[in-house]
Design an enzyme around this catalytic site. Structure first.
Site, mmCIF file in Angstrom:
data_model
loop_
_atom_site.group_PDB
_atom_site.id
_atom_site.type_symbol
_atom_site.label_atom_id
_atom_site.label_comp_id
_atom_site.label_asym_id
_atom_site.label_seq_id
_atom_site.Cartn_x
_atom_site.Cartn_y
_atom_site.Cartn_z
ATOM 1 N N TRP A 142 0.659 -1.250 0.266
ATOM 2 C CA TRP A 142 -0.346 -0.135 0.050
ATOM 3 C C TRP A 142 1.049 0.996 0.028
ATOM 4 O O TRP A 142 1.460 1.879 1.136
ATOM 5 C CB TRP A 142 -0.764 0.165 0.976
ATOM 6 C CG TRP A 142 -1.803 -0.743 1.339
ATOM 7 C CD1 TRP A 142 -2.772 -1.199 2.441
ATOM 8 C CD2 TRP A 142 -2.734 -2.028 0.297
ATOM 9 N NE1 TRP A 142 -3.846 -1.926 2.068
ATOM 10 C CE2 TRP A 142 -3.172 -2.226 0.995
ATOM 11 C CE3 TRP A 142 -2.133 -2.118 -0.633
ATOM 12 C CZ2 TRP A 142 -4.270 -3.774 0.277
ATOM 13 C CZ3 TRP A 142 -3.182 -3.242 -1.625
ATOM 14 C CH2 TRP A 142 -4.115 -4.090 -1.332
ATOM 15 N N ASN A 255 -7.054 -0.523 -5.192
ATOM 16 C CA ASN A 255 -7.011 -1.907 -4.635
ATOM 17 C C ASN A 255 -8.678 -1.806 -4.985
ATOM 18 O O ASN A 255 -9.479 -1.720 -4.126
ATOM 19 C CB ASN A 255 -7.164 -2.082 -2.722
ATOM 20 C CG ASN A 255 -7.075 -3.658 -2.252
ATOM 21 O OD1 ASN A 255 -6.604 -4.454 -3.127
ATOM 22 N ND2 ASN A 255 -7.392 -3.185 -1.334
ATOM 23 N N GLU A 256 -8.785 -3.625 -5.207
ATOM 24 C CA GLU A 256 -10.415 -3.296 -5.891
ATOM 25 C C GLU A 256 -11.017 -2.707 -5.772
ATOM 26 O O GLU A 256 -12.585 -1.891 -4.943
ATOM 27 C CB GLU A 256 -10.830 -4.323 -4.230
ATOM 28 C CG GLU A 256 -9.688 -5.204 -4.176
ATOM 29 C CD GLU A 256 -9.966 -6.280 -3.304
ATOM 30 O OE1 GLU A 256 -10.762 -6.324 -2.454
ATOM 31 O OE2 GLU A 256 -9.363 -7.722 -3.468
ATOM 32 N N TYR A 338 -11.044 -15.173 -4.517
ATOM 33 C CA TYR A 338 -11.031 -15.550 -2.472
ATOM 34 C C TYR A 338 -12.350 -16.660 -3.152
ATOM 35 O O TYR A 338 -13.694 -15.505 -2.603
ATOM 36 C CB TYR A 338 -11.504 -14.579 -2.291
ATOM 37 C CG TYR A 338 -9.723 -13.262 -2.176
ATOM 38 C CD1 TYR A 338 -9.222 -13.898 -1.039
ATOM 39 C CD2 TYR A 338 -9.335 -12.712 -2.613
ATOM 40 C CE1 TYR A 338 -7.852 -13.386 -0.677
ATOM 41 C CE2 TYR A 338 -8.410 -11.542 -1.956
ATOM 42 C CZ TYR A 338 -7.610 -12.346 -1.657
ATOM 43 O OH TYR A 338 -6.664 -11.673 -1.032
ATOM 44 N N GLU A 374 -3.568 -11.571 -6.319
ATOM 45 C CA GLU A 374 -3.898 -11.380 -4.110
ATOM 46 C C GLU A 374 -5.583 -12.453 -4.562
ATOM 47 O O GLU A 374 -5.594 -13.029 -5.656
ATOM 48 C CB GLU A 374 -4.148 -10.345 -4.145
ATOM 49 C CG GLU A 374 -4.786 -9.510 -3.366
ATOM 50 C CD GLU A 374 -5.745 -8.857 -3.109
ATOM 51 O OE1 GLU A 374 -6.229 -9.476 -2.187
ATOM 52 O OE2 GLU A 374 -5.648 -7.620 -2.886
ATOM 53 N N TRP A 403 -1.479 -13.699 -0.659
ATOM 54 C CA TRP A 403 -2.635 -12.887 -0.087
ATOM 55 C C TRP A 403 -2.276 -13.732 1.051
ATOM 56 O O TRP A 403 -3.257 -14.952 0.840
ATOM 57 C CB TRP A 403 -3.394 -12.312 -0.239
ATOM 58 C CG TRP A 403 -3.878 -11.712 1.550
ATOM 59 C CD1 TRP A 403 -4.461 -12.121 2.024
ATOM 60 C CD2 TRP A 403 -3.601 -9.617 0.518
ATOM 61 N NE1 TRP A 403 -5.251 -10.885 2.918
ATOM 62 C CE2 TRP A 403 -4.377 -9.594 1.840
ATOM 63 C CE3 TRP A 403 -3.507 -9.171 -0.135
ATOM 64 C CZ2 TRP A 403 -4.976 -7.971 2.321
ATOM 65 C CZ3 TRP A 403 -3.588 -7.979 0.044
ATOM 66 C CH2 TRP A 403 -3.591 -7.544 1.409
HETATM 67 C C1 NAG Z 1 -15.722 -2.321 -1.655
HETATM 68 O O1 NAG Z 1 -16.717 -2.460 -2.113
HETATM 69 C C2 NAG Z 1 -17.600 -3.791 -1.639
HETATM 70 C C3 NAG Z 1 -19.140 -4.048 -1.747
HETATM 71 O O2 NAG Z 1 -19.227 -4.127 -3.431
HETATM 72 C C4 NAG Z 1 -17.963 -3.578 -0.133
HETATM 73 O O3 NAG Z 1 -18.065 -4.348 0.721
HETATM 74 C C5 NAG Z 1 -16.365 -3.435 0.566
HETATM 75 O O4 NAG Z 1 -16.352 -3.320 1.566
HETATM 76 C C6 NAG Z 1 -16.032 -2.171 -0.010
HETATM 77 N N1 NAG Z 1 -14.223 -2.513 0.641
HETATM 78 C C7 NAG Z 1 -13.629 -3.662 -0.389
HETATM 79 C C8 NAG Z 1 -12.338 -3.662 0.901
HETATM 80 O O5 NAG Z 1 -14.003 -4.878 -0.098
#
Ligand code: NAG
Ligand code: NAG
Ligand code: NAG
Length: 445
Positions: A142, A255-256, A338, A374, A403
């Site tokens: 990060w 990230n994501e 995952y 990951e 991960w």
């Molecule tokens: C990212 O989005 C999801 C919903 O799609 C949410 O539940 C989540 O807490 C958010 N953060 C991460 C790290 O997934």
């Protein structure tokens, strides 16, 4: 008695003075703005890392070099280059990465925490040493921590209402200099992720809430010009600091990223093209300031196949893997894996084999590298990972990062969310065999 204690006080004062004039092993010994010691403790040498940072590394063959970036005046200190230190920038060629004309195999682990939580240089070195022992070449970490009040530990940007200030001090970007130096000391390159979909370490929702008001939609991060300008300012400062740094493998936009975040606040208007357009704009922005480093999204790799019975193929979260892979300013594709969080408990092996195979198909079609950056399961790790690794090898998938790396540091074991793997375990042995097999497949070092 009186004189003896005065003598002891004098000795103790001298000791303190001496300690301040040498930097410990793994300590900083130079760099722009550095006012501390430029001489390294016995048995170590001062190694140039970047214009902001030189570090005392053990066993470095020493040679005297005049450093203009030390503490103002031209300082004579012992400098050397460790044999393992990365040099040159990684590029892409078809579905591979290359370095100096040879295939470069990205294999390794995630250590999101190494530049957070106030780990010192010695702990950073232990962490990277553990990862490097598996034969790893790349570590993902990060490069963000958004705060609204000073946490007293490392953070990278602090917000006073709508006004962000990037922390360039010793517990800010200088701390990240330590991360880069420690990675390089172990021959590792870093994928640096610049914000988070989730609320861990701040992330997107801090930008949105501070700039547009508390409770604003998460997805305004991708569309509101005020937010985009603030994020670009952070990205520019971070990226510019490391423009010529071969220890950076790639920048990642987030990230994501998803349409929804850790809060339920959404505009209801975010769709796959929303994040695709954002990724296009932000990746072009990074390329416009940094032509040395690779750029990727950092997403989970969701496919856009409406009607598919499996959630991560349905295209409902804002990510269209194949559309994003076509963006010319993105150098490679990323995906995560995952099954236990994605409704595939009990089907981990088969789900993963299919998920890897499908991404390898996209990789070949786009003729770009793709990495599973990951992945994890909560039980039966050795069997599941063995099947997944076999699939990575046989499909030609470019590489993988597990991960997550675990280490036993000064204050005990690093964070374990159920997925962490520690040195000496069977998964560590498996990872070591896998890294060797992947490099052998590629004919890389
Ligand atoms: C990212 O989005 C999801 C919903 O799609 C949410 O539940 C989540 O807490 C958010 N953060 C991460 C790290 O997934
Ligand atoms: C961004 O949000 C601000 C504050 O709500 C608003 O004034 C502005 O119009 C928004 N800009 C865009 C492009 O949506
Ligand atoms: C397991 O995953 C595979 C690949 O995604 C899928 O084809 C299969 O239907 C799944 N099996 C079960 C029982 O869910």
């Amino acid at each position: 008695m009186q004189r003896l204690s005065r003598l002891l006080a004098l000795i103790s004062a001298l000791t303190v003075t001496y300690a301040q004039t040498t930097s410990p092993v793994f300590g900083q010994c130079g760099g722009e703005g550095w006012t501390g010691p430029t001489i390294c403790a016995a048995g170590s040498g001062c190694v140039f890392s970047n214009p902001f940072y030189s570090q005392c590394l053990p066993g470095a063959a020493t040679s005297t070099v005049s450093s203009a970036t030390g503490s103002g005046s031209s300082t004579s200190s012992t400098v050397s280059t460790p044999t393992a230190a990365p040099s040159g920038f990684v590029k892409t060629s078809g579905t591979h990465f290359t370095l100096n004309g040879k295939i470069f195999t990205p294999v390794g682990a995630n250590s999101y925490w190494v530049g957070l939580n106030n780990y010192d240089a010695a702990d950073m070195n232990t962490a990277f040493s553990n990862i490097a022992a598996t034969g790893a070449t790349v570590v993902r970490t990060w490069g963000f921590d958004e705060v609204t009040s000073n946490p007293g530990v490392a953070y990278y940007q602090i917000w006073d209402g709508p006004v962000p200030t990037i922390n360039t001090g010793s517990n800010g970007l200088e701390n990240f200099d330590n991360v880069v130096a420690a990675a390089k000391a172990h021959g590792l390159r870093l994928i640096v992720t610049l914000t988070n979909n989730w609320s861990d370490y701040g992330g997107m929702d801090v930008y949105v809430n501070q700039l547009l008001g508390n409770g604003s939609p998460h997805d305004w991060f991708y569309t509101n010009s005020t937010v985009i300008a603030a994020y670009k300012n952070y990205v520019k400062t971070f990226v510019t600091r490391y423009l010529n740094e071969p220890g950076i493998f790639a920048w990642e936009l987030a990230n994501e990223p998803r349409c929804t975040g850790s809060t339920s606040a959404t505009s209801g208007q975010c769709t796959n093209p929303t994040i695709t357009a954002w990724a296009e704009e932000l990746s072009a922005f990074i390329k416009s300031i940094d032509s040395n480093h690779l750029v990727a999204i950092g997403d989970e790799g969701f496919f856009n196949e409406p009607g598919n019975p499996i959630f991560v193929y349905q295209g409902t979260e804002g990510i269209d893997f194949n559309a994003n892979l076509a963006i010319s300013t993105l150098d490679f594709g990323t995906f995560h894996m995952y099954p236990d969080s994605w409704g595939e408990t009990g089907n981990e092996t088969d789900f993963g084999v299919g998920w890897i195979t499908d991404h390898a198909t996209s990789m070949k079609a786009a003729n770009k590298p793709v990495i599973v950056e990951e992945f994890g399961v909560l039980s039966d790790m050795v069997d599941v990972y063995t099947a997944w690794y076999d699939t990575i090898l046989s499909t030609g998938l470019t590489g993988d990062l597990i991960w997550q790396a675990g280490s036993d540091l000064t204050n005990g074991e690093t964070a374990n969310d159920g997925y962490a793997i520690y040195p000496g375990t069977a998964v560590y042995t498996l990872d070591t065999q896998h890294a060797a097999a992947l490099k052998a497949r590629d004919g890389s070092a």
